[in-house]
Design a protein around this motif. Structure first.
Motif, mmCIF file in Angstrom:
data_model
loop_
_atom_site.group_PDB
_atom_site.id
_atom_site.type_symbol
_atom_site.label_atom_id
_atom_site.label_comp_id
_atom_site.label_asym_id
_atom_site.label_seq_id
_atom_site.Cartn_x
_atom_site.Cartn_y
_atom_site.Cartn_z
ATOM 1 N N ASP A 204 6.766 -9.720 16.232
ATOM 2 C CA ASP A 204 5.838 -10.340 17.195
ATOM 3 C C ASP A 204 4.389 -10.138 16.776
ATOM 4 O O ASP A 204 3.507 -10.902 17.149
ATOM 5 N N LYS A 261 3.531 -13.594 17.489
ATOM 6 C CA LYS A 261 2.634 -13.881 18.622
ATOM 7 C C LYS A 261 1.195 -13.592 18.214
ATOM 8 O O LYS A 261 0.276 -14.255 18.630
ATOM 9 N N SER A 281 1.373 -19.426 13.875
ATOM 10 C CA SER A 281 1.393 -18.172 14.640
ATOM 11 C C SER A 281 0.750 -18.415 16.007
ATOM 12 O O SER A 281 -0.099 -19.305 16.155
ATOM 13 N N GLY A 282 1.150 -17.588 17.000
ATOM 14 C CA GLY A 282 0.633 -17.789 18.355
ATOM 15 C C GLY A 282 -0.880 -17.637 18.412
ATOM 16 O O GLY A 282 -1.608 -18.544 18.785
#
Ligand SMILES: Cc1cc2nc3c(=O)[nH]c(=O)nc-3n(C[C@H](O)[C@H](O)[C@H](O)COP(=O)(O)OP(=O)(O)OC[C@H]3O[C@@H](n4cnc5c(N)ncnc54)[C@H](O)[C@@H]3O)c2cc1C
Length: 320
Positions: A204, A261, A281-282
């Motif tokens: 993440d 994330k 990517s977030g």
């Protein structure tokens, strides 16, 4: 009347690859909109058990020849060419992965059908199928069509949701018995990634280091930050080429595609070959001394500063 759609299902070491479900999902949508049937083909000695999980297709061909576990582009494109001729397929979807990427161009040449590479989107409008292909590592997106809606499409991994390609339904399965073929290219050995290393595609949070990290001793600082944030360290190619981190940590064209994330980029310039692997990517946060570094064009937040002035106090702050 357009012909049916065919998907080359991909698997590795008995596991169905995500790209297969991505292609099944978009393939089903297209087939329904064009009112044609959707077929898949699976190669290899485990083809039958894999085929049973491809219920989003109306039917699945299996070629359970051990020579085809990792199919040579020669044999795979010959089989696909003869299926196109027999069944009049309009579109053949193939994964743009390390396993399948060489098959599409060869199949296009042999079948005489046009080829679209790096396909990231597909839609139907007024009976015509449109495709978005990414060029120059994603710097240019090009919308294209095909004469008669017929062609070979190489799907860029991660472009379509994979859940739409999953179903408990059992497809009808047809076994094709094909004799072993002479081929100039033979699969010899699968080289495993270094044992015990983290899978950066599953994190993440990624702290990404580039040449700006200066030397191997400074990597421990990035590792400490990654540990505090509950993530892992990945890197640009020069860091890997120096042998400071294993190849399994490389992000980009010749490395992994990651979608954490949070992607915290330290001393990475943002060359197209790197950005290709992390742009989805977030949240992207970049630290670079050069205000014109291209990484700032993909980052949502940027700090134009020396990473060694920012990271040690940040670590101290996060610790408290
Ligand atoms: C076919 C091909 C495939 C490739 N595949 C990949 C790939 O998969 N992945 C990949 O990453 N590259 C790949 N490359 C290489 C790519 O073109 C770039 O050379 C590479 O990404 C550059 O890495 P970098 O940003 O770490 O280094 P550099 O381009 O040298 O950038 C270093 C950056 O650090 C900044 N900097 C320096 N010191 C500091 C500091 N103290 N604090 C903050 N910032 C600092 C500099 O301003 C600079 O922007 C490929 C190239 C080719 C031709």
């Amino acid at each position: 009347m357009p012909g049916p759609i065919l998907i080359l299902a991909e698997h590795l070491k008995g596991e169905i690859a995500d790209i297969t479900f991505e292609m099944l999902g978009i393939g089903r949508k297209l087939a329904d909109e064009l009112k044609v049937t959707l077929h898949s083909i699976v190669f290899g000695k485990e083809a039958e058990s894999i085929a049973a999980n491809l219920g989003v297709s109306d039917s699945v061909f299996v070629v359970n020849n051990p020579q085809m576990d990792i199919p040579s582009t020669d044999i795979a494109s010959n089989i696909l060419k003869s299926l196109i001729e027999q069944k009049n397929y309009s579109l053949v979807l193939i994964g743009g992965t390390n396993v399948s990427t060489g098959i599409g161009p060869k199949l296009s040449f042999r079948s005489g059908l046009p080829f679209i590479n790096f396909c990231r989107n597909i839609w139907v409008k007024d009976g015509m199928v449109g495709f978005t292909s990414q060029l120059f590592g994603g710097k240019i997106l090009s919308d294209v069509g095909l004469p008669g809606n017929r062609g070979i499409i190489c799907i860029y991994p991660g472009s379509f949701p994979s859940n739409a390609g999953k179903s408990d339904k059992k497809p009808s399965i047809e076994t094709l018995s094909l004799p072993a073929e002479e081929t100039k290219v033979v699969f010899k050995q699968y080289i495993e990634p270094e044992a015990g290393d983290v899978d950066i595609t599953k994190q993440d949070v990624l702290v990404s280091i580039g040449r700006g990290i200066s030397n191997a001793d400074n990597i421990s600082m990035a590792e400490e930050l990654a540990a505090i944030l509950g993530g892992a360290v990945c890197a640009s190619r020069p860091v890997i080429d120096q042998g400071w981190l294993p190849l399994s940590r490389q992000v980009g064209k010749s490395g992994m595609t990651v979608k954490p994330k949070l992607y915290l980029s330290l001393g990475v310039s943002g060359a197209p070959e790197h950005v290709e692997g992390m742009k989805d990517s977030g949240l992207i946060l970049a630290i670079n001394t050069d205000p014109n570094a291209p990484i700032f064009s993909v980052a949502q937040y940027g700090i134009c500063a020396d990473l060694f002035d920012i990271i040690p106090p940040l670590i101290e702050k996060l610790k408290t």
